[in-house]
Enzyme design. Structure first.
Site, PDB file in Angstrom:
ATOM      1  N   GLU A  83      22.314 -14.670 112.385  1.00 40.04           N
ATOM      2  CA  GLU A  83      23.647 -15.281 112.532  1.00 40.04           C
ATOM      3  C   GLU A  83      24.764 -14.268 112.268  1.00 40.04           C
ATOM      4  O   GLU A  83      24.778 -13.626 111.211  1.00 40.04           O
ATOM      5  CB  GLU A  83      23.763 -16.459 111.550  1.00 40.04           C
ATOM      6  CG  GLU A  83      25.036 -17.266 111.739  1.00 40.04           C
ATOM      7  CD  GLU A  83      25.155 -18.439 110.766  1.00 40.04           C
ATOM      8  OE1 GLU A  83      24.146 -18.844 110.159  1.00 40.04           O
ATOM      9  OE2 GLU A  83      26.288 -18.937 110.621  1.00 40.04           O
ATOM     10  N   LYS A 261      24.092 -24.997 102.756  1.00 44.08           N
ATOM     11  CA  LYS A 261      23.594 -24.194 103.882  1.00 44.08           C
ATOM     12  C   LYS A 261      24.247 -22.812 103.849  1.00 44.08           C
ATOM     13  O   LYS A 261      23.602 -21.798 104.095  1.00 44.08           O
ATOM     14  CB  LYS A 261      23.886 -24.900 105.213  1.00 44.08           C
ATOM     15  CG  LYS A 261      23.216 -24.267 106.424  1.00 44.08           C
ATOM     16  CD  LYS A 261      24.017 -23.147 107.079  1.00 44.08           C
ATOM     17  CE  LYS A 261      23.309 -22.563 108.291  1.00 44.08           C
ATOM     18  NZ  LYS A 261      23.999 -21.383 108.842  1.00 44.08           N
ATOM     19  N   ASP A 277       8.683 -15.859 101.029  1.00 44.66           N
ATOM     20  CA  ASP A 277       8.480 -17.136 101.710  1.00 44.66           C
ATOM     21  C   ASP A 277       9.796 -17.923 101.710  1.00 44.66           C
ATOM     22  O   ASP A 277      10.192 -18.494 100.699  1.00 44.66           O
ATOM     23  CB  ASP A 277       7.370 -17.891 100.954  1.00 44.66           C
ATOM     24  CG  ASP A 277       6.976 -19.193 101.621  1.00 44.66           C
ATOM     25  OD1 ASP A 277       7.789 -19.778 102.348  1.00 44.66           O
ATOM     26  OD2 ASP A 277       5.838 -19.635 101.384  1.00 44.66           O
ATOM     27  N   HIS A 375      34.320 -15.635 112.996  1.00 44.95           N
ATOM     28  CA  HIS A 375      33.041 -15.890 113.640  1.00 44.95           C
ATOM     29  C   HIS A 375      33.108 -15.597 115.136  1.00 44.95           C
ATOM     30  O   HIS A 375      32.163 -15.130 115.733  1.00 44.95           O
ATOM     31  CB  HIS A 375      32.747 -17.377 113.454  1.00 44.95           C
ATOM     32  CG  HIS A 375      31.319 -17.675 113.230  1.00 44.95           C
ATOM     33  ND1 HIS A 375      30.697 -17.432 112.053  1.00 44.95           N
ATOM     34  CD2 HIS A 375      30.383 -18.199 114.051  1.00 44.95           C
ATOM     35  CE1 HIS A 375      29.442 -17.814 112.137  1.00 44.95           C
ATOM     36  NE2 HIS A 375      29.229 -18.276 113.349  1.00 44.95           N
TER      37      HIS A 375
HETATM   38  P1  NAD Z   1      -1.076 -13.033  96.033  1.00 49.33           P
HETATM   39  O1  NAD Z   1      -2.218 -13.878  95.583  1.00 49.33           O
HETATM   40  O2  NAD Z   1      -1.224 -12.277  97.305  1.00 49.33           O
HETATM   41  O3  NAD Z   1      -0.687 -11.999  94.882  1.00 49.33           O
HETATM   42  C1  NAD Z   1      -0.611 -12.375  93.551  1.00 49.33           C
HETATM   43  C2  NAD Z   1      -1.679 -11.673  92.726  1.00 49.33           C
HETATM   44  O4  NAD Z   1      -1.402 -10.295  92.595  1.00 49.33           O
HETATM   45  C3  NAD Z   1      -1.725 -12.192  91.316  1.00 49.33           C
HETATM   46  O5  NAD Z   1      -2.480 -13.378  91.258  1.00 49.33           O
HETATM   47  C4  NAD Z   1      -2.367 -11.019  90.573  1.00 49.33           C
HETATM   48  O6  NAD Z   1      -3.768 -11.136  90.591  1.00 49.33           O
HETATM   49  C5  NAD Z   1      -1.966  -9.796  91.385  1.00 49.33           C
HETATM   50  N1  NAD Z   1      -0.968  -8.924  90.691  1.00 49.33           N
HETATM   51  C6  NAD Z   1      -1.033  -7.561  90.591  1.00 49.33           C
HETATM   52  N2  NAD Z   1       0.014  -7.070  89.906  1.00 49.33           N
HETATM   53  C7  NAD Z   1       0.767  -8.115  89.546  1.00 49.33           C
HETATM   54  C8  NAD Z   1       2.022  -8.240  88.849  1.00 49.33           C
HETATM   55  N3  NAD Z   1       2.713  -7.180  88.368  1.00 49.33           N
HETATM   56  N4  NAD Z   1       2.545  -9.475  88.693  1.00 49.33           N
HETATM   57  C9  NAD Z   1       1.904 -10.554  89.175  1.00 49.33           C
HETATM   58  N5  NAD Z   1       0.725 -10.506  89.832  1.00 49.33           N
HETATM   59  C10 NAD Z   1       0.160  -9.288  90.039  1.00 49.33           C
HETATM   60  O7  NAD Z   1       0.257 -13.845  96.220  1.00 49.33           O
HETATM   61  P2  NAD Z   1       0.952 -15.039  95.442  1.00 49.33           P
HETATM   62  O8  NAD Z   1       2.265 -14.527  94.956  1.00 49.33           O
HETATM   63  O9  NAD Z   1       0.054 -15.697  94.446  1.00 49.33           O
HETATM   64  O10 NAD Z   1       1.210 -16.080  96.623  1.00 49.33           O
HETATM   65  C11 NAD Z   1       2.254 -15.900  97.553  1.00 49.33           C
HETATM   66  C12 NAD Z   1       1.837 -16.392  98.914  1.00 49.33           C
HETATM   67  O11 NAD Z   1       1.437 -17.745  98.883  1.00 49.33           O
HETATM   68  C13 NAD Z   1       2.966 -16.314  99.910  1.00 49.33           C
HETATM   69  O12 NAD Z   1       2.482 -15.707 101.090  1.00 49.33           O
HETATM   70  C14 NAD Z   1       3.273 -17.794 100.202  1.00 49.33           C
HETATM   71  O13 NAD Z   1       3.787 -17.931 101.506  1.00 49.33           O
HETATM   72  C15 NAD Z   1       1.950 -18.439 100.034  1.00 49.33           C
HETATM   73  N6  NAD Z   1       1.862 -19.870  99.763  1.00 49.33           N
HETATM   74  C16 NAD Z   1       2.927 -20.641  99.387  1.00 49.33           C
HETATM   75  C17 NAD Z   1       2.768 -21.978  99.098  1.00 49.33           C
HETATM   76  C18 NAD Z   1       3.948 -22.782  98.626  1.00 49.33           C
HETATM   77  O14 NAD Z   1       4.995 -22.237  98.389  1.00 49.33           O
HETATM   78  N7  NAD Z   1       3.823 -24.103  98.463  1.00 49.33           N
HETATM   79  C19 NAD Z   1       1.500 -22.561  99.185  1.00 49.33           C
HETATM   80  C20 NAD Z   1       0.429 -21.746  99.555  1.00 49.33           C
HETATM   81  C21 NAD Z   1       0.603 -20.418  99.829  1.00 49.33           C
END
Ligand code: NAD
Length: 422
Positions: A83, A261, A277, A375
């Site tokens: 946008e 928004k 996300d 705009h």
């Molecule tokens: P992920 O599992 O890919 O990464 C997280 C993992 O990284 C942790 O569990 C840990 O094991 C590791 N890690 C290493 N260094 C770390 C640090 N310094 N701090 C924290 N963790 C560290 O990703 P995620 O963040 O658990 O999940 C994000 C994904 O889930 C996004 O792609 C999102 O779109 C998706 N998702 C979202 C929903 C929702 O929002 N309702 C539902 C399902 C999936």
């Protein structure tokens, strides 16, 4: 030949093979296919690993908002958004905020909530107490799932339970509080919620159904505040206009949706630029705006004793620096490098500041000349390009339309005709 969208094994094809199928289905030209094949900074092999059924990428413009001073530190803000005006507006607002020291931020920390739904419990309130009694066992089980998160200083910290009455009967909801450190945390929390479910079933005698993160991240709130000097805003009238605009949003959900928004223009653009996300953050923001039972603005605007405008924002921002696309998408990685943020919480706070800046810019424009003036220039360029203008002709067609205050495709075509004939 009948065209059908029922294509078995589509997922097994390579992106090029899928593209061939789509080409036939949609009568794409060779040029169309070439456009879809140019994936720029995201190589097709990598794209093909990110989601399913990939045929290409959708490039979104990436701009840099300037002037941001947050907690005394200068930031350049990468914003991925299609946008026009949003990036410029954020930078303008940040420039005004700078006059009084920029933005100051705070937050609750990176704690996400995982929910475990248990139904069919005979004594839901008694079960609630039994879950509390097993708290240590449940938290231990959760933490066993993610030694990496635990060694990074995070992990499941605490839990709460509640009995809710639903149209399908009473349910016991267990909420696991997980410090996600630098991850957004959905995968981490969902894995923990699934792992502890059998313990909760055994304790309650009920049946566990859902085990999933909540996007209403009330334990991951980001806040920002800034003072906008009345002179820099354009005078006391502008301050009063902005406060009246805020009062309108606070009193009317139709206005409030658009107020929020405008905030999300900034928030989502940074969330997307960093590979986070956008849906997670948006659902959280709007749910938080409604948490009192009434949809409210995510910002507040008031006048201080000197007559300057004070803006504050508070919203959940569940973003990560690792996990999901954040650490693999080449442009997202660079966006993080440009930002120079060290933790997911720092990123969340920066995003809150951008949301506040965006809101100020929109309200200031609305309370003064209206937003169309600014705009329209960019809009006119888009319309000119749509009409087929290219190179410097785009600007000439756009300028003529802005001058005439007639920004329409038919007029752009006429002007283009005249200019190219010349
Ligand atoms: P992920 O599992 O890919 O990464 C997280 C993992 O990284 C942790 O569990 C840990 O094991 C590791 N890690 C290493 N260094 C770390 C640090 N310094 N701090 C924290 N963790 C560290 O990703 P995620 O963040 O658990 O999940 C994000 C994904 O889930 C996004 O792609 C999102 O779109 C998706 N998702 C979202 C929903 C929702 O929002 N309702 C539902 C399902 C999936």
């Amino acid at each position: 030949m009948r065209r059908t969208s029922e294509i078995s094994g589509f997922y097994k094809l390579t992106p090029a093979e899928r593209l061939k199928v789509v080409k036939e289905f949609a009568n794409l030209t060779d040029d169309d296919v070439r456009t879809l094949q140019s994936t720029g900074a995201l190589p097709i092999d990598q794209a093909n690993r990110m989601i399913e059924n990939v045929i290409g990428v959708m490039p979104v413009t990436l701009g840099i908002a300037v002037n941001f001073l947050i907690n005394g530190r200068d930031y350049l803000i990468p914003m991925a958004i299609e946008e026009p005006s949003v990036v410029a507006a954020a930078g303008n607002a940040a420039k005004i905020a700078r006059v009084r020291g920029g933005f100051t931020t705070s937050s609750t920390g990176p704690v996400m909530i995982g929910q475990i739904q248990t139904a069919g419990v005979k004594d839901p309130h008694g079960a609630r107490m039994a879950i509390f009694a097993a708290k240590n066992q449940i938290i231990e089980k959760a933490n066993e799932q993610d030694p990496v998160l635990v060694s990074s200083g995070g992990g499941a910290r605490d839990l709460d339970t509640k009995v809710i009455e639903t149209q399908a009967g009473s349910m016991v909801i267990t909420e696991l509080f997980v410090d996600c450190r630098d991850a957004m945390g959905a995968n981490a929390v969902n894995t923990m919620a699934e792992a502890v479910a059998p313990i909760i079933e055994a304790i309650t005698g009920g049946r566990v159904y859902l085990r999933i993160i909540s996007n209403l991240a009330t334990k991951r709130l980001m806040r920002a505040r800034a003072i906008f000097e009345k002179e820099a805003l354009g005078g006391e009238d502008v301050v009063d206009g902005i406060i009246a605009a805020y009062a309108f949003a606070a009193a009317d959900p139709f206005r409030c949706a658009t107020h929020n928004k405008g905030i999300m223009n900034g928030v989502t653009a940074v969330v997307l630029a960093t590979g986070n996300d956008t849906r997670a953050v948006e659902s959280g923001a709007h749910a938080y705006a409604s948490i009192t039972g009434r949809y409210r603005p995510l910002t507040t605007w008031e006048k201080n004793s000197d007559g300057h405008l004070v803006g504050c924002i508070e919203l959940p921002v569940a973003v990560g620096l690792i996990g999901g696309a954040t650490a693999v998408h080449p442009v997202a990685k660079l966006a993080k490098k440009i930002l120079g943020v060290k933790t997911a919480t720092e990123l969340g706070e920066v995003i809150a500041a951008v949301g506040l800046a965006q809101n100020l810019a929109a309200l200031r424009a609305l309370a003064t000349g209206g937003i169309q003036r600014g705009h329209m220039k960019l809009h006119a360029r888009n319309v000119a390009a749509m009409a087929g203008a290219a190179g410097n002709i785009v600007d000439r067609v756009a300028e003529a339309m802005v001058k005439e205050r007639k920004i329409r495709l038919d007029r752009a075509r006429e002007l283009l005709d005249q200019l190219t004939k010349k």
